[in-house]
Scaffold this active site. Sequence first.
Site, mmCIF file in Angstrom:
data_model
loop_
_atom_site.group_PDB
_atom_site.id
_atom_site.type_symbol
_atom_site.label_atom_id
_atom_site.label_comp_id
_atom_site.label_asym_id
_atom_site.label_seq_id
_atom_site.Cartn_x
_atom_site.Cartn_y
_atom_site.Cartn_z
ATOM 1 N N LYS A 91 -2.040 -1.530 -3.882
ATOM 2 C CA LYS A 91 -2.939 -0.385 -3.812
ATOM 3 C C LYS A 91 -2.159 0.913 -3.858
ATOM 4 C CE LYS A 91 -6.015 1.924 -0.606
ATOM 5 N NZ LYS A 91 -6.566 1.990 0.717
ATOM 6 N N LYS A 94 0.856 -1.183 0.000
ATOM 7 C CA LYS A 94 0.000 0.000 0.000
ATOM 8 C C LYS A 94 0.891 1.231 0.000
ATOM 9 C CE LYS A 94 -3.630 2.393 2.546
ATOM 10 N NZ LYS A 94 -4.584 2.348 3.661
HETATM 11 C C1 PBG Z 1 -7.517 3.295 5.647
HETATM 12 C C2 PBG Z 1 -7.801 3.179 4.201
HETATM 13 C C3 PBG Z 1 -7.647 4.160 3.211
HETATM 14 C C4 PBG Z 1 -8.149 3.602 2.028
HETATM 15 C C5 PBG Z 1 -8.531 2.300 2.329
HETATM 16 N N1 PBG Z 1 -8.286 2.055 3.679
HETATM 17 C C6 PBG Z 1 -7.193 5.575 3.305
HETATM 18 C C7 PBG Z 1 -5.801 5.873 3.642
HETATM 19 O O1 PBG Z 1 -4.918 5.013 3.760
HETATM 20 O O2 PBG Z 1 -5.555 7.066 3.827
HETATM 21 C C8 PBG Z 1 -8.251 4.291 0.703
HETATM 22 C C9 PBG Z 1 -9.333 3.814 -0.176
HETATM 23 C C10 PBG Z 1 -9.612 4.682 -1.363
HETATM 24 O O3 PBG Z 1 -9.007 5.755 -1.560
HETATM 25 O O4 PBG Z 1 -10.488 4.292 -2.136
HETATM 26 N N2 PBG Z 1 -6.221 3.094 6.043
#
Ligand code: PBG
Length: 323
Positions: free
Chosen positions: A248, A195
């Site tokens: 992601k 991520k």
């Molecule tokens: C929480 C989380 C996030 C997303 C999924 N889980 C936001 C972040 O990390 O700031 C993003 C999902 C999206 O943008 O569609 N940690």
Amino acid sequence: MAFPKDRMRRLRSSDAMRRLVRKTYLSVNDFVYPLFVRKGNGVKESIKSMTGCYRFSPDTIADEAKEIAMLGIPAVLLFGMADEKDDIGSEAWAEDGAVQQAIREIKTNVPDLLVVTDVCLCAYTDSGHCGVVKNGRIDNDSSCELLAKAALSHAQAGADMVAPSDMMDGRVKFIRETLEKNGFCDTAIMAYSAKYASAFYGPFRDVADSAPSFGDRKSYQMDPANSDEAMAEIALDIEEGADIVMVKPALCFLDILQRAKQRFDCPVAAYNVSGEYMMLNAAAEKGLLEKETAMMEMLCSIKRAGADIIITYFAKEAAKLLR
Ligand code: PBG
């Protein structure tokens, strides 16, 4: 001298010919649809920053879940919003939390729909960080313990799969051990393994009210410049007990997705995030491109790069086109 013996256009000459040689087919079975839940009654409020998305209360979510199941989409991914935030994010593991209630509602009313839950603290901590803040830093190991508590509470409410998105080191191990110890040996873990600290989460943070109140997420989410590091993250998560790994966001990281698919044997998921979704919607709203064609091209590119599973806010629209 290949030409004129070789003419690549021969196999593009008609729709039937193109279908015959097509290599990548999207299926409704590829999709996971994200849903947002908050406490309350009778709530279905539209979200300004995300066209076509809503916040549901636990009592309205079953109807939405039924529609999703009717479209043939196999799974939903639940995100919760906190009523009250505190320094450790206690509502993340509350038995009567919005997510926990929503899981029970869906599993009671639409038992065959898979319920996956996002496991993180950022929507529940007053700092807006994905872990607990100690001395101005995000403390890794104490955050893992709390994340495992949140994951266990989801499993106890009936979740089929938990999906940690916090990027703390070792959290998959903590969660796997906690689930095993409590008899949830069949609860799957889909780890947000690679991520990245991406600008494409913008619209989502508005929905979940989860933007960090100080600093950024670069001390735990990955640097977009790195690729080998993603392979290391994924390998660790598999070793710690992840059943499915994730890359992601999707679109700026298709190379990572392709490497992950080639290297690892477990299913690889890609998250087509909020910024990617709204980038296309915004352009379509301006009349700059044809939405349905662009959407299918985007989703197809994610599958072609190697995704076995695509988490996308387009899931319902795409499912309708695939019928
Ligand atoms: C929480 C989380 C996030 C997303 C999924 N889980 C936001 C972040 O990390 O700031 C993003 C999902 C999206 O943008 O569609 N940690």
